[in-house]
Design a protein around this motif. Structure first.
Motif: not given
Length: 250
Positions: A12-17, A39-43, A168-173
């Motif tokens: 998630v390093a490049d998931v920006g504001d 993502l939460h920890d990234r802020g 822009d992004f998708a998060l899945v499990r």
């Protein structure tokens, strides 16, 4: 072809504001909790979330909600998330609700390159006519309302035009994934995960069990690796963390 990254934080390093994200899961089933926590920890802030629901208070997307990180949410179900309801009614959160099947098809259409489609769901209601409150003002008046949508008749029946969704992004499990990004989902955890993955331009998948390419029978693949760009292998403890939204005993 090896899409495995070292950690959820790297994924998630490049998931920006201001980023838009399609997130899999239904209630707390099949939710990519580890990626959400990273993502939460990234802020990251001002996120635009597309998901069936926003988790529960403090769980799943509820983490981002409690942190004030979500600016807009598109979904079909609020559930028992009290903070979601509070932020919406207080004018802190913009919310676009829609029929559940419409949400599913909008995600699938976006991922399939279909810009829009017609559906009978919502005809004759504010879904088609407009006027649904997307955002309230602090004084309780409607600050932003949904627009009217195009309605056409086919075969003597009316249908409303709905647009496909791309994020822009998708998060899945997933229960199982290989290094090429091919994924297998377990039973009900399949829910919105394949559709969310298709809608994301960059899809991040956390997998409970990582296998080598070729170990998944091609006929058993629920989502081809072409839709997945990054894979995160969960620890046994992370894979086993599956809370129950509503426990019912007899």
């Amino acid at each position: 072809m090896d899409k495995v990254v070292a950690s959820a934080a790297d994924a998630v390093a490049d998931v920006g504001d201001g980023a838009s994200l399609a997130v899999g899961g239904f209630g707390l089933c099949g939710v990519p909790t580890v990626l959400i926590a990273a993502l939460h920890d990234r802020g990251a802030r001002d996120l635009r979330i597309v998901s069936n629901n926003c988790g529960l208070d403090g769980r799943g997307l509820g983490q981002l909600l409690a942190a004030g990180a979500i600016a807009r949410a598109m979904g079909s179900y609020v559930g028992d998330n009290k903070e979601f309801a509070r932020q919406y009614l207080a004018g802190e959160l913009e919310v676009e609700l829609m029929p559940q099947g419409t949400l599913a098809e909008r995600l699938r259409a976006g991922g399939a390159g279909i810009p829009a489609f017609y559906t009978p769901a919502g005809v004759g209601t504010q879904v088609a006519d407009g006027g649904l409150p997307w955002r309230y003002a602090p004084d309780g008046t409607v600050a932003v309302a949904s627009p009217a949508k195009e309605v056409r008749e086919f075969g003597g029946r009316e249908y409303v035009l709905e647009e496909g969704i791309r994020t822009d992004f998708a998060l899945v499990r997933a229960a199982v994934g290989d290094r090429h990004g091919n994924l297998v989902f377990d039973k009900a955890a399949r829910n919105f995960n394949p559709l969310a993955a298709m809608a994301g331009r960059v899809t991040l998948a956390e997998v409970e069990r990582l296998v080598e390419p070729g170990q998944i029978d091609p006929d058993a693949v629920h989502l081809p690796g072409v839709f997945v760009q990054r894979v995160v292998e969960l620890t046994p403890e992370q894979a086993a963390d599956k809370p129950i939204e509503k426990r019912t005993v007899r």
